[in-house]
Motif scaffolding. Structure first.
Motif, PDB file in Angstrom:
ATOM      1  N   THR A   2       0.846  -1.178   0.000  1.00  0.00           N
ATOM      2  CA  THR A   2       0.000   0.000   0.000  1.00  0.00           C
ATOM      3  C   THR A   2       0.886   1.232   0.000  1.00  0.00           C
ATOM      4  N   ILE A   3       0.560   2.137  -0.889  1.00  0.00           N
ATOM      5  CA  ILE A   3       1.301   3.402  -0.948  1.00  0.00           C
ATOM      6  C   ILE A   3       0.476   4.453  -0.219  1.00  0.00           C
ATOM      7  N   ILE A   4       1.104   5.070   0.732  1.00  0.00           N
ATOM      8  CA  ILE A   4       0.441   6.122   1.499  1.00  0.00           C
ATOM      9  C   ILE A   4       0.965   7.465   1.006  1.00  0.00           C
ATOM     10  N   THR A   5       0.042   8.287   0.606  1.00  0.00           N
ATOM     11  CA  THR A   5       0.408   9.622   0.143  1.00  0.00           C
ATOM     12  C   THR A   5       0.150  10.611   1.270  1.00  0.00           C
ATOM     13  N   VAL A   6       1.190  11.318   1.618  1.00  0.00           N
ATOM     14  CA  VAL A   6       1.065  12.328   2.664  1.00  0.00           C
ATOM     15  C   VAL A   6       1.047  13.690   1.995  1.00  0.00           C
ATOM     16  N   ARG A   7      -0.046  14.358   2.188  1.00  0.00           N
ATOM     17  CA  ARG A   7      -0.162  15.702   1.617  1.00  0.00           C
ATOM     18  C   ARG A   7       0.242  16.719   2.674  1.00  0.00           C
ATOM     19  N   PRO A   8       0.984  17.717   2.250  1.00  0.00           N
ATOM     20  CA  PRO A   8       1.353  18.759   3.224  1.00  0.00           C
ATOM     21  C   PRO A   8       0.099  19.511   3.668  1.00  0.00           C
ATOM     22  N   ALA A   9       0.151  19.981   4.880  1.00  0.00           N
ATOM     23  CA  ALA A   9      -0.971  20.764   5.395  1.00  0.00           C
ATOM     24  C   ALA A   9      -1.108  22.042   4.582  1.00  0.00           C
ATOM     25  N   PRO A  10      -2.338  22.440   4.325  1.00  0.00           N
ATOM     26  CA  PRO A  10      -2.497  23.699   3.576  1.00  0.00           C
ATOM     27  C   PRO A  10      -1.996  24.864   4.418  1.00  0.00           C
ATOM     28  N   PRO A  11      -1.540  25.911   3.757  1.00  0.00           N
ATOM     29  CA  PRO A  11      -1.078  27.072   4.524  1.00  0.00           C
ATOM     30  C   PRO A  11      -2.255  27.679   5.287  1.00  0.00           C
ATOM     31  N   PRO A  12      -1.968  28.341   6.395  1.00  0.00           N
ATOM     32  CA  PRO A  12      -3.063  28.964   7.139  1.00  0.00           C
ATOM     33  C   PRO A  12      -3.711  30.056   6.289  1.00  0.00           C
ATOM     34  N   PRO A  13      -4.998  30.237   6.451  1.00  0.00           N
ATOM     35  CA  PRO A  13      -5.657  31.292   5.670  1.00  0.00           C
ATOM     36  C   PRO A  13      -5.165  32.676   6.096  1.00  0.00           C
ATOM     37  N   VAL A  14      -5.163  33.571   5.157  1.00  0.00           N
ATOM     38  CA  VAL A  14      -4.768  34.947   5.458  1.00  0.00           C
ATOM     39  C   VAL A  14      -5.989  35.641   6.065  1.00  0.00           C
ATOM     40  N   PRO A  15      -5.843  36.158   7.278  1.00  0.00           N
ATOM     41  CA  PRO A  15      -6.991  36.815   7.907  1.00  0.00           C
ATOM     42  C   PRO A  15      -7.345  38.111   7.185  1.00  0.00           C
ATOM     43  N   ALA A  16      -8.616  38.415   7.174  1.00  0.00           N
ATOM     44  CA  ALA A  16      -9.070  39.653   6.545  1.00  0.00           C
ATOM     45  C   ALA A  16      -8.647  40.869   7.346  1.00  0.00           C
TER      46      ALA A  16
END
Length: 90
Positions: A2-16
Motif C-alpha cells: 500500500t502506498i500512502i500519500t502524505v499531503r502537506p498541510a495547507p497554509p493557514p488562511p490569510v486573515p481579513a
C-alpha cells in the motif's frame, strides 16, 4: 504493498483583519516596524491618522498596499505578516 500519500498541510488562511497591536508586533518581529513608521511619517495625512487610530488593519486596505509598495514587500510577504499577526494573542 500500500502506498500512502502524505499531503502537506495547507497554509493557514490569510486573515481579513488583525488588531493594530497584533499588526505592530508582527512588524516588530519581522524587523520592519521602524521602516513602516518612517514611511507613515513620510506619507503623513490620512495614512498617519489611520496608522495611529485604526483599531483593526484590514488586508485589503489601500494604505496597507501603499505602505507595502513603499517598502517593496510582495503580496506573499504581507500575507505572511497578517498570518503571523493573527497568531499573536498576548
Amino acid at each position: 504493498m500500500t502506498i500512502i500519500t502524505v499531503r502537506p498541510a495547507p497554509p493557514p488562511p490569510v486573515p481579513a483583519e488583525v488588531t493594530r497591536a497584533q499588526a505592530k508586533i508582527s512588524l516588530l518581529r519581522a524587523g520592519l516596524l521602524d521602516q513602516v513608521e518612517t514611511a507613515v511619517t513620510a506619507a503623513g495625512g490620512e495614512v498617519a491618522i489611520w496608522y495611529a487610530d485604526a483599531l483593526t488593519w484590514r488586508r485589503d486596505n489601500p494604505y496597507v498596499s501603499s505602505l507595502a509598495g513603499t517598502l517593496a514587500l510582495t503580496d506573499a510577504q504581507v500575507d505572511a505578516l497578517f498570518v503571523t499577526a493573527a497568531s499573536i494573542t498576548a
